[in-house]
Scaffold this active site. Structure first.
Site, PDB file in Angstrom:
ATOM      1  N   ALA A 240      17.232   0.224 -41.841  1.00 48.97           N
ATOM      2  CA  ALA A 240      17.623  -0.023 -43.232  1.00 48.97           C
ATOM      3  C   ALA A 240      16.929   0.994 -44.133  1.00 48.97           C
ATOM      4  O   ALA A 240      16.032   1.723 -43.705  1.00 48.97           O
ATOM      5  CB  ALA A 240      17.258  -1.441 -43.639  1.00 48.97           C
TER       6      ALA A 240
ATOM      7  N   GLY B  75      17.303  -2.095 -38.146  1.00 51.24           N
ATOM      8  CA  GLY B  75      18.714  -2.468 -38.235  1.00 51.24           C
ATOM      9  C   GLY B  75      19.606  -1.694 -37.295  1.00 51.24           C
ATOM     10  O   GLY B  75      20.627  -2.198 -36.830  1.00 51.24           O
TER      11      GLY B  75
ATOM     12  N   GLU C 283      19.235  -3.442 -34.075  1.00 53.77           N
ATOM     13  CA  GLU C 283      19.901  -4.742 -34.202  1.00 53.77           C
ATOM     14  C   GLU C 283      21.420  -4.592 -34.070  1.00 53.77           C
ATOM     15  O   GLU C 283      22.089  -5.435 -33.474  1.00 53.77           O
ATOM     16  CB  GLU C 283      19.523  -5.397 -35.537  1.00 53.77           C
ATOM     17  CG  GLU C 283      18.085  -5.902 -35.535  1.00 53.77           C
ATOM     18  CD  GLU C 283      17.636  -6.488 -36.869  1.00 53.77           C
ATOM     19  OE1 GLU C 283      17.322  -7.684 -36.924  1.00 53.77           O
ATOM     20  OE2 GLU C 283      17.604  -5.729 -37.862  1.00 53.77           O
TER      21      GLU C 283
ATOM     22  N   GLU D 174       9.651  -3.934 -37.869  1.00 50.80           N
ATOM     23  CA  GLU D 174       9.595  -4.628 -39.162  1.00 50.80           C
ATOM     24  C   GLU D 174       8.228  -5.215 -39.505  1.00 50.80           C
ATOM     25  O   GLU D 174       7.816  -5.203 -40.667  1.00 50.80           O
ATOM     26  CB  GLU D 174      10.664  -5.735 -39.211  1.00 50.80           C
ATOM     27  CG  GLU D 174      12.078  -5.232 -39.458  1.00 50.80           C
ATOM     28  CD  GLU D 174      12.783  -4.726 -38.202  1.00 50.80           C
ATOM     29  OE1 GLU D 174      13.972  -4.395 -38.284  1.00 50.80           O
ATOM     30  OE2 GLU D 174      12.139  -4.652 -37.130  1.00 50.80           O
TER      31      GLU D 174
END
Length: 330
Positions: free
Chosen positions: A86, A134, A137, A170
């Site tokens: 992200a 992300g 993911e 993260e």
């Protein structure tokens, strides 16, 4: 035939479909396989922000549905890396955003990746270089992941192709994976290994990624197309979808022991780095959320991810870690 490429004045190639501009992806089909190529128009690397998520959502809704006879989808990148995650700067603005606004962004990412996971054809992520947050993911939502091997560059001082790094980092930014990563990783690799990777945020290299099942195959830059094509033609994607939608079958005793060890490890690492084992709450919150997500079905598990993320991203600890990251501190 409904998709058109338009050449912009700045030299930017843009795809226009029913008035909707797609700036960061190119799509095509070959051998009855659909390709979704991520090519961020403003950066030398790919990031996932609201614009790219909206474009990807639109492509999934329209392009793949319109491609009759499509046997599978390959997600790939034109950059030196796959997707680096992200936009970290978004976390700065999220610090002061409302709970509803933060939840909306989280749900958008989850919904787009769920749409990938729920397609009625197999999906393959072709990863290279850096795939983090992300980006990983997104890859976890696919049926299969393959890695293009990265030869060590002649000039070790500088290379446009970063050496392979896969991670959900993260917790190092004071948050936790909340676009489905906390839910999906333990349904793909050994849950104890998944717990360790999520709570440490560390990088995984090529050989380890293959060994633990984070990627299914490693191929070279000339063979990835045939490799992905063979997977699409042979993989039992229905059984993979089914296994990813339910809680994994794990020993409660082993998971309890792993949880105790992981909590000790987090405290030891924080004490060593910061002189205080409770300096940053994100690894502990990630551990608690991981354990709850492990026994839930996808929808409820992803709700847990979002609810855990919101207070973390608004915390002073997150603000401090994001600030350090943006200043290039380690």
């Amino acid at each position: 035939g409904r998709w058109r490429h338009l050449q912009q004045t700045k030299g930017l190639v843009m795809m226009l479909h029913k008035g909707f501009a797609i700036r960061n992806f190119e799509t095509w089909s070959h051998r009855n396989v659909c390709y979704v190529n991520f090519n961020h128009n403003k950066r030398p690397y790919n990031i996932l922000d609201m614009e790219t998520l909206n474009e990807l959502d639109y492509i999934l809704e329209n392009f793949t549905a319109a491609s009759k006879g499509c046997k599978g989808v390959i997600f790939r990148s034109s950059k030196g890396s796959f997707v680096v995650g992200a936009n970290v700067k978004d976390f700065v603005s999220a610090h002061d955003a409302s709970d509803e606004d933060i939840d909306k962004i989280l749900k958008k990412g989850q919904d787009v990746f769920n749409r990938i996971e729920d397609l009625n054809i197999p999906t393959v992520a072709v990863m290279k270089g850096i795939t983090m947050g992300g980006g990983l993911e997104l890859a976890l939502a696919c049926t299969s992941r393959i890695l293009i091997e990265n030869p060590v560059p002649d000039d070790t001082e500088y290379t446009t192709h970063q050496l392979t790094k896969l991670a959900l980092p993260e917790v190092k930014l004071g948050i936790l994976p909340s676009w489905g990563g906390t839910t999906r990783l333990p349904r793909i690799i050994n849950p104890i290994k998944a717990m360790e990777l999520i709570c440490s945020g560390r990088n995984v290299g090529e050989s380890e990624a293959l060994k633990i099942g984070l990627v299914d195959e490693i191929t070279d830059s000339l063979k990835w197309d045939d490799c992905a094509y063979n997977i699409i033609n042979t993989i039992d994607y229905r059984s993979i979808q089914a296994s990813k939608s339910v809680p994994p079958n794990v020993s409660k005793f082993k998971m309890a022991l792993a949880g105790i060890y992981t909590k000790w490890f987090i405290g030891r690492k924080q004490k060593k780095m910061f002189g205080d084992k409770n300096k940053y709450p994100s690894p502990y919150k990630a551990l608690d959320t991981f354990k709850r997500c492990l026994i839930l079905y996808r929808g409820m598990a992803q709700l847990e991810e979002r609810e855990a993320f919101i207070p973390l991203v608004r915390s002073d600890e997150c603000k401090e870690l994001v600030g350090r990251f943006l200043r290039g501190e380690r």
